[in-house]
Scaffold this active site. Sequence first.
Site, PDB file in Angstrom:
ATOM      1  N   HIS A 153       0.748  -1.148  -0.077  1.00 21.07           N
ATOM      2  CA  HIS A 153       0.098   0.088  -0.155  1.00 21.07           C
ATOM      3  C   HIS A 153       0.669   1.022  -0.286  1.00 21.07           C
ATOM      4  CE1 HIS A 153      -2.669   2.910   1.915  1.00 21.07           C
ATOM      5  NE2 HIS A 153      -3.611   2.198   1.490  1.00 21.07           N
ATOM      6  N   ASP A 181       3.157  -4.000   8.271  1.00 23.02           N
ATOM      7  CA  ASP A 181       2.103  -3.259   8.139  1.00 23.02           C
ATOM      8  C   ASP A 181       0.905  -4.225   8.471  1.00 23.02           C
ATOM      9  OD1 ASP A 181      -0.152  -2.218   6.928  1.00 23.02           O
ATOM     10  OD2 ASP A 181       0.679  -1.528   5.190  1.00 23.02           O
ATOM     11  N   GLN A 208      -4.219  -4.509   7.376  1.00 20.99           N
ATOM     12  CA  GLN A 208      -5.183  -5.396   6.849  1.00 20.99           C
ATOM     13  C   GLN A 208      -5.205  -6.613   7.658  1.00 20.99           C
ATOM     14  OE1 GLN A 208      -7.861  -4.802   4.930  1.00 20.99           O
ATOM     15  NE2 GLN A 208      -6.861  -2.690   4.118  1.00 20.99           N
ATOM     16  N   LYS A 224     -10.062   0.332  10.849  1.00 18.71           N
ATOM     17  CA  LYS A 224     -10.432  -0.848  10.016  1.00 18.71           C
ATOM     18  C   LYS A 224     -10.775  -1.958  10.897  1.00 18.71           C
ATOM     19  CE  LYS A 224      -6.815   0.477   6.537  1.00 18.71           C
ATOM     20  NZ  LYS A 224      -7.747   0.647   5.546  1.00 18.71           N
ATOM     21  N   CYS A 261      -4.797   2.419  -3.482  1.00 14.08           N
ATOM     22  CA  CYS A 261      -3.472   3.087  -2.960  1.00 14.08           C
ATOM     23  C   CYS A 261      -2.195   2.027  -3.138  1.00 14.08           C
ATOM     24  CB  CYS A 261      -3.637   3.482  -1.576  1.00 14.08           C
ATOM     25  SG  CYS A 261      -4.686   4.708  -1.197  1.00 14.08           S
TER      26      CYS A 261
HETATM   27  C1  LIG Z   1      -2.129  -2.546   3.691  1.00 13.41           C
HETATM   28  C2  LIG Z   1      -2.508  -1.190   4.311  1.00 13.41           C
HETATM   29  N1  LIG Z   1      -1.626  -0.456   4.477  1.00 13.41           N
HETATM   30  C3  LIG Z   1      -1.883   0.868   5.199  1.00 13.41           C
HETATM   31  C4  LIG Z   1      -3.254   1.628   5.311  1.00 13.41           C
HETATM   32  C5  LIG Z   1      -3.196   2.886   5.643  1.00 13.41           C
HETATM   33  O1  LIG Z   1      -3.869   2.992   6.731  1.00 13.41           O
HETATM   34  P1  LIG Z   1      -4.472   4.327   7.313  1.00 13.41           P
HETATM   35  O2  LIG Z   1      -5.031   4.943   6.131  1.00 13.41           O
HETATM   36  O3  LIG Z   1      -5.347   4.075   8.565  1.00 13.41           O
HETATM   37  O4  LIG Z   1      -3.366   4.948   7.720  1.00 13.41           O
HETATM   38  C6  LIG Z   1      -4.208   0.733   4.776  1.00 13.41           C
HETATM   39  C7  LIG Z   1      -5.424   1.357   4.337  1.00 13.41           C
HETATM   40  O5  LIG Z   1      -5.893   1.693   3.408  1.00 13.41           O
HETATM   41  C8  LIG Z   1      -3.772  -0.522   4.118  1.00 13.41           C
HETATM   42  O6  LIG Z   1      -4.801  -1.186   3.580  1.00 13.41           O
END
Ligand SMILES: Cc1ncc(COP(=O)(O)O)c(C=O)c1O
Lengths: 162, 162, 425, 425
Positions: D139, D216, D219, D242, D382
């Site tokens: 992401h 990370d 998810q 989430k 993203c």
């Molecule tokens: C795999 C992953 N990493 C990071 C993020 C970023 O999370 P946040 O927007 O809550 O900072 C997301 C969410 O869209 C994600 O799916």
Amino acid sequence: MNEQLDDMYREIILDHYRSPRGRKPLEKADIKSDGSNPACGDEIEMQVEMDNDTIKDIHVNCKGCAISVASGSMLAEITKGKPIDEVRRIAELVRRMLKGEQVEIPDDLGDIDSLRGVQQFPVRIKCALLAWATLVEGLKSYEDGHKQASASTENDDDEHAE
Amino acid sequence: MNEQLDDMYREIILDHYRSPRGRKPLEKADIKSDGSNPACGDEIEMQVEMDNDTIKDIHVNCKGCAISVASGSMLAEITKGKPIDEVRRIAELVRRMLKGEQVEIPDDLGDIDSLRGVQQFPVRIKCALLAWATLVEGLKSYEDGHKQASASTENDDDEHAE
Amino acid sequence: MHTNTGKVPIPADSHQPRLDLVAVKADFPILDQRINGRRLVYLDSAATSQKPWVVIRAITDYYRKQNANIHRGLHFLAERATAAYEKTRAHAANFMGGVQREEVIFTRGTTEAINLIAYTWGEANIKEGDEIVITEMEHHANLVPWVILAQKKKAVLKQIPITFCGHLDLSDIDNIITPRTKLLALTQMSNVLGTINPVAKLTELAHKQGAIVLADGAQAAPHMPIDVKELGVDFYAFSSHKMLGPTGVGILYGRRELLEEMPPFNTGGEMIDEVHFDRVTWAELPHKFEAGTPDIANVVAFDAALTYLEELGLESIRRHEMELTGYAIERLSQIKGLEIQGPREPAQRGGAISFTDPNIHPHDISTFLDSRGIAIRAGHHCAQPLLRILGKTATARASLYIYNDEADIDALIEALVEMRRYFGV
Amino acid sequence: MHTNTGKVPIPADSHQPRLDLVAVKADFPILDQRINGRRLVYLDSAATSQKPWVVIRAITDYYRKQNANIHRGLHFLAERATAAYEKTRAHAANFMGGVQREEVIFTRGTTEAINLIAYTWGEANIKEGDEIVITEMEHHANLVPWVILAQKKKAVLKQIPITFCGHLDLSDIDNIITPRTKLLALTQMSNVLGTINPVAKLTELAHKQGAIVLADGAQAAPHMPIDVKELGVDFYAFSSHKMLGPTGVGILYGRRELLEEMPPFNTGGEMIDEVHFDRVTWAELPHKFEAGTPDIANVVAFDAALTYLEELGLESIRRHEMELTGYAIERLSQIKGLEIQGPREPAQRGGAISFTDPNIHPHDISTFLDSRGIAIRAGHHCAQPLLRILGKTATARASLYIYNDEADIDALIEALVEMRRYFGV
Ligand SMILES: Cc1ncc(COP(=O)(O)O)c(C=O)c1O
Ligand SMILES: Cc1ncc(COP(=O)(O)O)c(C=O)c1O
């Protein structure tokens, strides 16, 4: 909202989407212009053959959603044979219509009026604008003496405004 | 909670606060130790005269809240004449009591028991600990051969733990 | 109204309606609560304000009816959430006197807003030997980032001193703000002294020397009308939680040309245009500075807080607080020996009133008042250097807002008198 | 249950009770809503989850009964607010398999957590020529910060490629993770492909080469039991929004020794020990990394989300989603021409299912489904570099959570079939 949906995907739009005009590449292009919305993933390639200040022929190849394809197809149909200045005026008209302004679309540009429904889907406005922005960029660089141009409506974020 | 308040500011504590013991500076000090809680603004200066491993006399000058002043005053009263090891044991006892552990305070350390009410005010625990931490630091550097020490209970953040 | 107190003169140009305090109080559910068996007298609004029902309900409504991630969604909820989020941006732009919505960046609070500037504008523009000017009365939020940046860049950090009365001492200002000054960062209202600083005037001086100006509006924005154009500042920062809004939301205003030149701060989703493994281009303003999922629900609810404040009227709020501050200072002055910090004149200050008792430590004051249901703050108020200059290690601070009235001040005074008997000092 | 579908095998070791879907659905007030005249079918939980009543109520209760600024207050409300805030920290520490509370830092979300590491650990430890390893499926949040850091430090950014089936391709891993690797930053679960990555195994490889590992968990953490000690990672990041919690809250786990050596990120109030105009010392962990007023209310409410998840049981949640993912993939596969991304086998993936129709753009899919009350996401999610590798400019993504059932999938399938008729392509 099914009404809204049908308002966006009018029969005219679906028709342009299913059989887009201007798909045939040109033999001799005076302008090449590419456009994209990185966020949406819409991509467009355009070729224009000019006759002095008039668009003689135009090729539009759009990979994108129904709205961007239909908008590009209408553009191909409408702008062929028109002088640069008039094309600019039409592009501006489309832009203002999509931003929700009260504009009259002349009868001879009738198909464009069918894009009005896109207003209700703010995120999609840039899809409808892509072809027009790409052509305007191309015409500008033609006037500036370049042949290649590129455009993007990605950051055209006005739809967030109140 | 007025009960809680009275539980914290027991008569004994208020008495120590109003007339703190050990206020008189020493003529001859073997240990000087300063302590502070920057966040609270409590500040303490300590002088200790040693007789080998025993505290012969002690001076405590605390600028701070009732709890820190009273705790320092009790310390001055109790530790005078006691060997280092025992002082350390008492300091540890005070610490555990303030953190809410079930500890027995011997009768001869009776006044200290009155600090128990501070438990209910987590933010104030470090005030009650300041004098003890400062003395323990001082004794440590005395044993290490230094004369000057300083301590802080500012980051003693255990009260946040569940 | 009490008859035993002289009234503070009200500025002649104040034709604003008075606040209906009974109605206002009723809007804040927490004030219904009994603390330690007593009615809650909340005098800690400079730390954080309480929240009216409309704000609490806006959060609930958001999660019940609109919740979705914003900006990229094509479905109904996502579009509603995006529109609501952007509505607050437009509202905040208006609230600051009418700036462009692209000039409004959402942050977690004032602290993050100031750090954003330090990490982006500061990192790019402050060079060795440059001077950063702050004041002696800054909150750590508008102080520590500049200490660190100055150290890192070998720049010089200078302070505008304060007078005995708690005003900025401008007698030597021409030697402080000089052509070497690259940044003037100052608070519009002190959270310890209450002092309102002459931001517009100092901004003019700083701009003449070519410096950029940042005003910390954390204490000012909740309590008086703000017009960043009139102030003339380049950056302005404030926090939602101090002005009836939820925690987790701050506003950074930045002049468009500056924001456009600045590199981004945090990077990730939502703030990009094109991403490759070896190069990235940024989104347009304001998105360039808002990486990742923001605090959507709270941004949406902050709109309700702004509306609530505007409906009361910022002029009316200011007038109410001036009157009440005058009353509080007068009553506190009657307690023998109590030392009050900052300007006496309500027109020159806000409602954060720091005081000390010669014999009772601020912590003991706070704990005692708490037993009477009165919430104040005691400590260094995140302004250690200022406290050192005042010669204090801590002060007690009572701070006022729209839901406070004279009865609250009376309760404070009564408890302070009782406290002295209690401690017997 | 539908009889026309083969059931996905359930892992033999799964003795967890099934979710009571009727009860779960009833806990989410937003699902009561009708969207465009239809029952809301929310299939966009990978973007953000919906919130149960207990979480919404926790926010309301906080503002009605506890609201105060934390850590420095000596009054009743401040102590209650501080205790509640710190309770969530202890809870999050437990949720991750039992780490120390000092190792848990509150951020705005995963994005800020990763930026914090880049700005502190990364800034201090990545040198010219060093290698940072990520994967092709990251992401932007776990990608852009490393692109920028690598550029700035003249370090090398390497990617672990993906296979045709959407797994990490480890065939050449020994040439990717080498002694020059300083950081391995990878997602535990892809938000596009659904793939669950072998984090523990790759962490072991990276540690052998002396590298630090960041996972990370944005998810993964919402959907399966997490034990950072078992994973062995040095840093772990995830987002409250989430996983049923409020927006504005993220968790960064960091190994204590690393956090202790790292310089602070944002500076200001709450994170300092002593402040002078020329020098500052920092507070102890975890406060060193939490400058300014945090999102107190939402941190407090996140506790309720964690409790809700734990009461359902993370094993049960995982089992439910595996079954439903299997059902969804099977039904989607029956639609001729539809292309599904990522692993087919539910045991190897989570419930984010990306798909494309050969003739209908994802945006049109999303808009059409929306008109039927079905919320999915369409776009690059993203993850532009991944999409480029997949040869797509966008995909449609349906993503599942505890409140989804087979009826939701059936609604999706039915609408997709109807859609083709509608567009006539
Ligand atoms: C795999 C992953 N990493 C990071 C993020 C970023 O999370 P946040 O927007 O809550 O900072 C997301 C969410 O869209 C994600 O799916
Ligand atoms: C003058 C001033 N500046 C900055 C801040 C920091 O605000 P926040 O904690 O909301 O980031 C405060 C609040 O305490 C303040 O009073």
